[in-house]
Write an enzyme that holds these catalytic residues in place. Structure first.
Site: not given
Ligand code: BG6
Length: 476
Positions: A226, A231
């Site tokens: 995920d 990321h």
């Molecule tokens: C998403 C995930 O890609 O990013 C989620 O699937 C997560 O699980 C989210 O909560 C977090 O994004 P941000 O922008 O709030 O850091």
């Protein structure tokens, strides 16, 4: 000067889903309000919900009212709504879609679970809609190396790579883009940004929310798939890449992929996985992961992962990288922290200074976006006593504007045909490749209480020092 994209239609599959409601429709509304959608072009929603066009506009209205960055302005919404269409994805929708889509150029957003990709791609091809289409797809791009390759083949059967936009919304964040400016526009910074000065790097993506109502979906992914593979590996690539020859999209992505190829494969001995149990987060009780609907009572899915890895590149060989991400932790914080080497000589031995803290550069991606440099200063007084101090840059204070949402930026770029902030095929495959050994042999799950800093077992990954304490104030 922001450019208006050329005329084209945009089709969103999964238009009544959570992503569309929370992110895509509000982002498209913001672009419309700023005059940044194409002059001519429909925004066509399609989903399995049997709505008519009016009901879809009401759905969009609610979504903008609840989630838009600047709030709902009825006139601006009316302008946006005039281009909204809806085609229910029931009984052979492709010919109906073909009728609504008027322009030779179009972009198709797949905001649907991966299992729906294939049938949609086949339908598009059968309806003759593949020609002229670009495709935006959401992560996860596969669930391991083999499935990522299959997905890429399936996509390439429909459209070439230069018409595929793989979205990782972290790349749309202002602070993530600033990493490149911070590194490559500042001599002071770039000179220290390598193995000669940096002793270790920690990357953290901590969330204080749990899995909430996404149990079913999350069981299929877990923290590694995920957040970590996409990321965090993108943050790592931007942290470690060499300067590109230009800001041409391919030049930039070439440098990122080099980093991803340089990651030494991550085995189970380098990884600690965790799963949260019932606990208190910011004063509120959060049920444990296994209590969530759709989650198996003996689930072994990770909601936390920490790992150490090596980047075998000229600049970073020998520097340990520690990455961790988790849900239901004590705080929400995404940051990159570089710990510098100790000074060569402890000149101050015998004075009041016992142990010198290493210099540290912290990039706060969110919240309280900014950058801080921590160093040592002499505390005023007759004896030599050191004190850790900090120099701080804060986005909020320096630029008194509210940055665009990541999805606004990314949708606008895709409409313009700019690939810079999207992931290329070889990047996804290189990231999966680095993680494949641990995916093949997952280490056991360690439980941690919601509201904590994750499983204590993660400490053992560090050769020296410890994970930066998440209960400290931001930047400390
Ligand atoms: C998403 C995930 O890609 O990013 C989620 O699937 C997560 O699980 C989210 O909560 C977090 O994004 P941000 O922008 O709030 O850091």
């Amino acid at each position: 000067m922001l450019r208006v994209p050329p005329d084209q239609d945009l089709v969103v599959f999964g238009a009544t889903g959570d992503l569309a409601r929370r992110k895509l429709l509000p982002a498209l509304y913001e672009l419309s309000a700023q005059g940044l959608l194409p002059r001519r072009g429909e925004v066509v929603g399609t989903a399995t919900s049997d709505l008519d066009e009016e009901a879809f506009r009401r759905f969009a209205h609610d979504s903008v009212a609840n989630f838009s960055r600047t709030g709902l302005d009825e006139d601006a919404f009316a302008t946006f709504a005039s281009r909204l269409r809806y085609v229910p994805a029931v009984s052979d929708p492709a010919p109906k879609l073909a009728k609504v889509l008027k322009r030779p150029r179009r972009i198709v957003y797949l905001a649907v679970p991966p299992s729906a990709f294939d049938p949609i791609l086949l339908e598009l091809r059968a309806a003759g809609l593949a020609r002229g289409s670009s495709i935006i797809i959401e992560k996860p791009f596969g669930h391991d190396l083999a499935s990522a390759r299959e997905l890429n083949h399936a996509l390439h059967r429909i459209v070439p790579e230069d018409r595929i936009y793989r979205i990782d919304h972290y790349l749309g964040k202002e602070t993530v883009q600033n990493l490149l400016v911070f590194r490559f526009a500042n001599t002071l910074i770039e000179r220290i940004w390598n193995r000669d000065v940096v002793a270790a790097v920690q990357l953290t993506v901590a969330e204080d929310i749990g899995v909430e109502d996404r149990g079913h979906l999350y069981e299929e992914t877990g923290a590694i798939r995920d957040i970590l593979q996409n990321h965090m590996f993108q943050l790592l690539a931007l942290t470690c890449m060499s300067p590109p020859s230009s800001f041409d999209p391919e030049a930039l992505r070439d440098e990122k992929v080099k980093v991803l190829h340089s990651i030494r494969p991550v085995g189970p001995q380098d990884v600690v996985r965790g799963q949260y149990t019932r606990g208190s987060v910011n004063g509120k009780i959060m049920p444990g992961y296994r209590e969530i609907e759709g989650v198996s009572p003996d689930s072994a899915t990770d909601t936390y992962v920490a790992l150490r890895l090596a980047v075998d590149s000229w600049e970073w060989a020998g520097v340990p990288f520690y990455l961790r991400c988790g849900k239901a932790l004590c705080t929400r914080r995404t940051e990159i922290m570089l710990f510098c080497r100790d000074v060569p000589l402890h000149l101050f031995e015998g004075t009041g200074i016992a142990k010198l803290q290493p210099n540290r550069v912290t990039i706060r991606i969110q919240p309280d976006e900014g950058i801080s440099l921590s160093f040592v200063a002499k505390r005023p007084g007759p004896t030599v006593v050191e004190q850790g101090v900090r120099m701080d840059f804060s986005y909020g204070q320096s630029f008194k504007t509210q940055p665009a949402e990541a999805y606004e930026r990314l949708l606008h770029d895709a409409l313009l045909g700019d690939h810079t902030l999207f992931i290329r095929q070889d990047e996804t495959e290189a990231s999966w490749k680095a993680l494949q050994p641990v995916l093949d042999q997952m280490p056991p799950i360690n439980l941690y209480a919601a509201g904590s800093q994750g499983p204590t077992e993660a400490e053992a990954l560090l050769e020296s020092g410890s994970w930066h304490d998440l209960s400290h104030h931001v930047g400390e």
